[in-house]
Design an enzyme around this catalytic site. Structure first.
Site, PDB file in Angstrom:
ATOM      1  CD  GLU B 456     -11.169  53.361  90.868  1.00 44.54           C
ATOM      2  OE1 GLU B 456     -11.434  53.358  89.657  1.00 44.54           O
ATOM      3  OE2 GLU B 456     -12.025  53.261  91.749  1.00 44.54           O
ATOM      4  CD  GLU B 465      -7.330  60.248  88.514  1.00 45.38           C
ATOM      5  OE1 GLU B 465      -7.492  59.384  89.382  1.00 45.38           O
ATOM      6  OE2 GLU B 465      -7.880  60.225  87.400  1.00 45.38           O
TER       7      GLU B 465
END
Lengths: 575, 575
Positions: B456, B465
Site C-alpha cells: 500500500e 512513499e
C-alpha cells in the site's frame, strides 16, 4: 490527579510524576501509579540490560529492540499524556571504551526513535558522566535536528561545590580546583546544542542545597522538572516525610515557575500502616473508592500536594497577567503610530496614576497661587499628550479641590483621540475652560506661557514616547518659574537570564529582532545583580548643554556565590 | 442572533449583517438592528457630506473629523463585534478632477485611521469607479502596509457581461469590446496590492447572475461577504420575498464557503403588517420580548435564515475534517522518516481499504490455486511495507476465506513498527505462517519468489512513499507469473484557484515552500477545468525500458464562459 486546585493556576506544576523501574507490564505500571494519585510516570522504555553489540540477530538477520511494551498496549493518549520516557542510564557517549561509546550512541538513537514512535511528550536523558560531555551533546544535537515535538530533558544534579580555595589554585593543583557545578556542565551541553528550544533540564534535588544565589540563576534557564528523591526528605516528629525550610521555599518557587515535581526512590519513612489511610497534612479527601493497596510513595506525594495547596491563590492581577508572562510584546510607538481606542481604554483604567497626578496638580496650584488671589488669578495649564483626556479631567478636579481658577490647553497630535477629547469637553460643558489643540507639541506655536505643564510621556529605551525629548521641546512654552509634572524620573538597568525569551527572539533568525527592545511581563527569569540607575531627567531642564545622545557605562557585580551565569539580556525599568 | 444552529458549523456564515445609512446615533442604530435579529451593521463611520477641502478649521487651526459617534459611545467589544465600517461611497481616487482625487485620498486615509482607532474588524471599500483603479489600489496598498489586524473588503458587483461579439473586435470598435467583468477589476486591484492577505471581496449580488462557470471561479478567491439588495429578491405568491433557484443555490454555496450575508436596501415587498409577526418559513421563535416595532428588513433576514436552516447538518466526517480544511500539511516522508504510532493508528482506521485488499487477495489466491490443490499447494505472499500489520491480517483472513494455504513474509524497514508487528504475530499465534523481515524492501535478499506481492505504498508527486519506484525494486522477488496488488494506478492533475493557500505558502517568503507539494483537504477552491490523467503504472512492469524520469505535457481547457481566472496551483490526486 492534580496536586490541588489553585485558583488561576493552569500550569503544568499541578501535575506530579513518579519515577519507576523497567517493567514489561506498562498497563499495570500506569494503573498502579495513576490510582496512587500521580499524574504521570517516568519510566524506562527499553530493557536496561540491552546492549546492541551483544544482541543476537534472528534467523532472517533482523533483531528487535527489547522494549517495555508494544505501542498497542497503551492508547496513543495514554502514551502522550501519562508517560515520560527514561533513556537507559548506563549510556556513556564520552567513555574511553569504544565499544561502550558505540553501544551508547546506537541505544540513545534507538530509544529516542522508539519514544518518538510512541509520541511521548518528553524523554529524560541520563546525566553526562563526569568530565567531558562533547560527544554526548553532539549526538543529542543531531537528534534534536530531526525531532518533531518531543522534549528532551537533561537530568542534572542540583549541586555546586562551595567556593574554590584560592591557595590551591596558586599551588597549581588542578584536581583540587575542579569546580563541581552542574551549571557549567549544562552550559557546555546547551551551547553545543545551540540553545535548542526542545532541550531542557530536569533536576535531581539532593538533601543538601547550594547557596540561594546559585539556585536563583537557574530560574531563567529552561528547567522543566525537579526530581525529589525520597532521601531528600526529612522525618517529622510523627514519622512522616517533610522537607527542610530551604527545600520548602525552593519547591514553592518551582511551583511558581511551572516546574513539574517528580517523586523518585523508595519508601524511607516507616509510617505505621494504619496511619497511611488518614494522612494528616492533606486537606484533599480521597474519592472513597480506588487505591485499595495504597501507593508506597503516597506520603511523599501528599506532602508535596500539601505544600502546593498551602500556596496563596493567584491574585486577580496575576490571573489577568498570566497570559502575558514571558511573552514578547512589540513596544508601542505612539509618536510614530496613533494609538487605538482600546489602548487608551487600558491605560485610562490606571486610577492610581491619575489620582496621584490630581494630587500633584493640586499641590502645584496651591504653591503658585495664594489663597487671597484664588478668585482673581487664573493659572494656565498645558496638558501635552492629552490623549482622550484623563489628565484634563485630573487637572479640572485638582483645580476644584484646590479652589483655584485654571485655563487648560489640551495638546494632542492623534486626530482620532482629538475626536473623543472634543466630545468629552462638550459632554462635560468644559468649553470655557479647556482649549483643544490638535497638533504635535513640538510644533505648536502657543499663544501664551504655561504655569504648569502636565504630561505622561514616560517611555523606555526602546519605544518612542520620547520623554525627555518631546518634553524638552514643549518646555519653551513653560514660564521660567513654571512647574512640570512630572519633574524628574530615572531609568534603571539589570542583567538577566531568560532562555525562553532568548529563544523566542532567536527564532526570528535575524539581527533586527535581537536589537529590538521588547515590552515583557517577566516571570521565568533570573535577575543576576541589583538594578542600577542609568539616566535621571529633570523638567524643566535649565542646563545649557542639551542633546539627545547619551551614554553610560555600568558595572554589575554578580554575588560571588552565584557561580557562572549566562546573561541573555538587560531589563530596563523606570521610576 | 445567528441565522440558526447548524450542527458542526462554527463559521462566520452564521452571522448576517445589514447595511445602514449614516447616523450620528450609533447606539440606536446598533440596538435597532441587533434587536431586529441582525448580528452586525455595515455603517458609514464619517458624515458622507464631509470634504477635507471644504472643511473649516477652528480658531486654533485644527479641524475635527465629522464622525458618526465618539469611540466612547459604544464599548470596545461592540465596535469590534458588531460594526463593519463603510468607507464613504463618493471617493474616487482615479478621477480626472484633481481636487476630488486629493479629497478622496485624504478621506480614505482618515476614515481607515478612525476605523483602526475603533478596532472594528473590517472596513468596506467602495467599488472602483469605471475604468482604471491604479491610484486607488496604490493608496490601499500603502494603507495595508501599516494596518494592524483590520480587514479591507473591496465592494464589487457580482457581474460579467456575456461573451464579446468577435465581429466588433475585428471592426476595431473598442467601446463595444469593453469587458464588463468584475474579476478583471479585482485581479488588477489585488495584483497592485501584491495579494495582501487583509484585502478581500464583498459582493453586491444583483437580480441577474452571470453564468455558473463564471461564478465558480470566485470560490477560490478571498470573498468575505455577499450583499443581497432587497431588489435581488423575487416575490412569492403570498407577497413574501424569496430568491430565484439560482440565487438559492448560490447563497447555499456561500454558506458552505463561510461568506457572510448582508441585507441591503429598503423594504420592497409590501407584506400586510399583521403578517409580519408570524412570518411562516422560519422555525426560530422570537424570544417573546424585544423587537416591538419590528425591523422593516426582517422578512428578508428570515428568508435567509430559512435557507440556512434548510441546509443539511455537517456529517461526522465533515466535522472531523473541518479543522483541516485549506490547511497546509507537510507531506509524509515515510521512506526518509519513520512514521509514528499515531500515524499508523490513523491509517489503520480505514477499514474499507483493508476489506477491499482482503477481497483482492482472496480472488488472487483462488485464481492461482485450484480447489483440488487447496490442501497441498502453499502460496507465498510478500507484504512489502507491512507497517504494524494490517495487510498481514488481511492476507490471513483472505486465505481463510478462500480456503487456501499461505506463507507470508512481512517486510518492513521501520524498526519501531517491527516491534509491534512481532508482538502482533506472537499475540495471534501466527509464528508458523508469518516471517517478519526487518529490512528495506529494495535491499532484501529474498530466500524464495513470491506468488503475490501486496503493498500500500501509493504516494503522490510530493511525498516519497515512492511507488512505483520501491515496488519496481521489490518486483525482482515476484514470480514471473505472480500478481501484484495493486496491479495498476493512475495520477491526475487539475488547475485550481486558492488564494488562501497561496497566501499561506507565500508567507514563508521563500521558494522552497512554493515548490513543496502539500497535502490539503481542499475547501475554498475553484476547480477550473476537469482533472486529467497523468501517469498510469502497472505491476509487475515487464516493459524493457525502465527509469524514474517521467514527464508529460497536458493542456487544460477552461470552459469558455468562465472568463479570466488565476491559477494558484495544481492539485494532484490518485486512483
Amino acid at each position: 490527579m492534580p496536586l490541588g486546585q489553585r485558583v488561576g493556576d493552569k500550569s503544568d506544576s499541578r501535575y506530579c510524576g513518579v519515577e519507576t523501574d523497567f517493567s514489561d507490564d506498562m498497563p499495570h505500571v500506569l494503573t498502579h501509579n495513576l490510582s496512587g494519585g500521580f499524574d504521570f510516570v517516568l519510566a524506562p522504555l527499553v530493557d536496561p540490560s540491552y546492549r546492541p553489540s551483544l544482541s543476537t540477530k534472528s534467523a532472517n538477520g533482523s533483531s528487535v529492540l527489547p522494549v517495555a511494551a508494544s505501542d498497542l498496549i497503551l492508547s496513543p493518549a495514554q502514551w502522550s499524556s501519562h508517560v515520560v520516557g527514561k533513556i537507559s542510564y548506563w549510556i556513556d557517549l564520552d567513555s574511553d571504551d569504544e565499544k561502550l561509546r558505540m553501544d551508547s550512541e546506537i541505544t540513545l538513537k534507538q530509544e529516542i526513535a522508539w519514544a518518538s514512535h510512541l509520541s511521548v511528550q518528553a524523554c529524560l536523558l541520563p546525566p553526562p558522566k563526569k568530565g567531558s560531555c562533547g560527544n554526548y551533546a553532539r549526538c543529542v544535537s543531531q537528534i534534536l535536528q530531526g525531532l518533531s515535538n518531543m522534549q528532551l530533558w537533561l537530568r542534572l544534579p542540583l549541586e555546586k561545590s562551595e567556593s574554590v580555595n584560592n591557595e590551591s589554585v596558586d599551588a597549581g593543583d588542578d584536581s583540587l580546583n575542579e569546580v563541581n557545578d552542574s551549571w557549567e556542565l549544562w552550559n557546555s551541553f546547551r551551547l553545543l546544542c545551540d540553545h535548542h528550544s526542545q532541550l531542557s533540564i530536569a533536576f535531581d534535588v539532593l538533601s543538601t542545597l547550594p547557596s540561594t544565589n546559585s539556585l536563583l540563576r537557574w530560574f531563567g534557564e529552561p528547567v522543566r522538572a525537579a526530581m525529589f528523591h525520597t532521601d531528600a526528605f526529612l522525618t517529622n516528629a510523627r514519622g512522616y516525610p517533610c522537607l527542610s525550610k530551604r527545600h520548602q521555599k525552593l519547591i514553592t518557587a518551582f511551583f511558581e515557575l511551572s516546574f513539574q515535581i517528580i517523586i523518585s526512590g523508595n519508601l524511607l519513612h516507616h509510617i505505621p500502616q494504619e496511619r497511611l489511610d488518614v494522612f494528616p497534612p492533606s486537606d484533599n479527601d480521597c474519592d472513597g473508592e480506588g487505591a485499595p493497596a495504597g501507593h508506597q510513595l503516597k506520603p511523599y506525594l501528599e506532602y508535596v500536594a500539601y505544600l502546593y495547596q498551602k500556596m496563596d491563590p493567584l491574585s486577580e492581577q496575576e490571573r489577568f497577567e498570566i497570559n502575558y508572562r514571558d511573552f514578547l510584546q512589540a513596544p508601542l510607538q505612539p509618536l510614530m503610530d496613533n494609538l487605538e481606542a482600546q489602548t487608551y481604554e487600558t491605560f485610562e483604567k490606571d486610577t492610581v496614576k491619575y489620582s496621584q497626578y490630581q494630587r500633584a496638580i493640586c499641590e502645584a496650584l496651591l504653591d503658585r497661587v495664594f489663597d487671597e488671589q484664588a478668585s482673581t488669578s487664573t493659572s494656565v495649564l498645558m496638558v501635552v499628550g492629552a490623549g482622550r483626556g484623563p489628565l484634563v479631567r485630573a487637572s479640572l478636579q485638582a483645580a476644584e479641590e484646590a479652589g483655584r481658577k485654571i485655563k487648560v490647553y489640551a495638546v494632542e497630535k492623534n486626530p482620532n483621540a482629538v475626536v473623543t477629547l472634543n466630545s468629552l469637553i462638550k459632554l462635560e460643558g468644559w468649553e470655557d475652560i479647556v482649549t483643544v489643540v490638535s497638533c504635535d507639541m513640538r510644533c505648536w506655536d502657543a499663544p501664551e506661557k504655561a504655569d504648569i505643564l502636565v504630561s505622561e510621556l514616560l517611555g523606555s529605551f526602546g519605544d518612542n514616547e520620547l520623554s525627555p525629548e518631546c518634553l524638552d521641546g514643549a518646555q519653551r512654552y513653560l514660564n521660567p518659574d513654571g512647574i512640570s509634572i512630572p519633574s524628574s524620573y530615572t531609568s534603571y538597568l539589570q542583567p538577566i537570564t531568560t532562555s525562553k525569551l532568548y529563544n523566542d527572539v532567536k527564532s526570528h533568525k535575524d539581527l533586527a529582532h535581537m536589537e529590538t527592545a521588547y515590552v515583557v511581563k517577566l516571570h521565568r527569569v533570573a535577575r543576576l545583580a541589583p538594578a542600577q540607575p542609568v539616566f535621571t531627567f529633570h523638567h524643566p531642564d535649565v542646563s545649557l548643554i542639551r542633546g539627545n545622545r547619551r551614554h553610560k557605562k555600568l558595572l554589575f557585580k554578580i554575588p560571588p556565590d552565584t557561580g557562572s551565569t549566562m546573561v541573555h539580556g538587560i531589563v530596563m525599568s523606570e521610576s
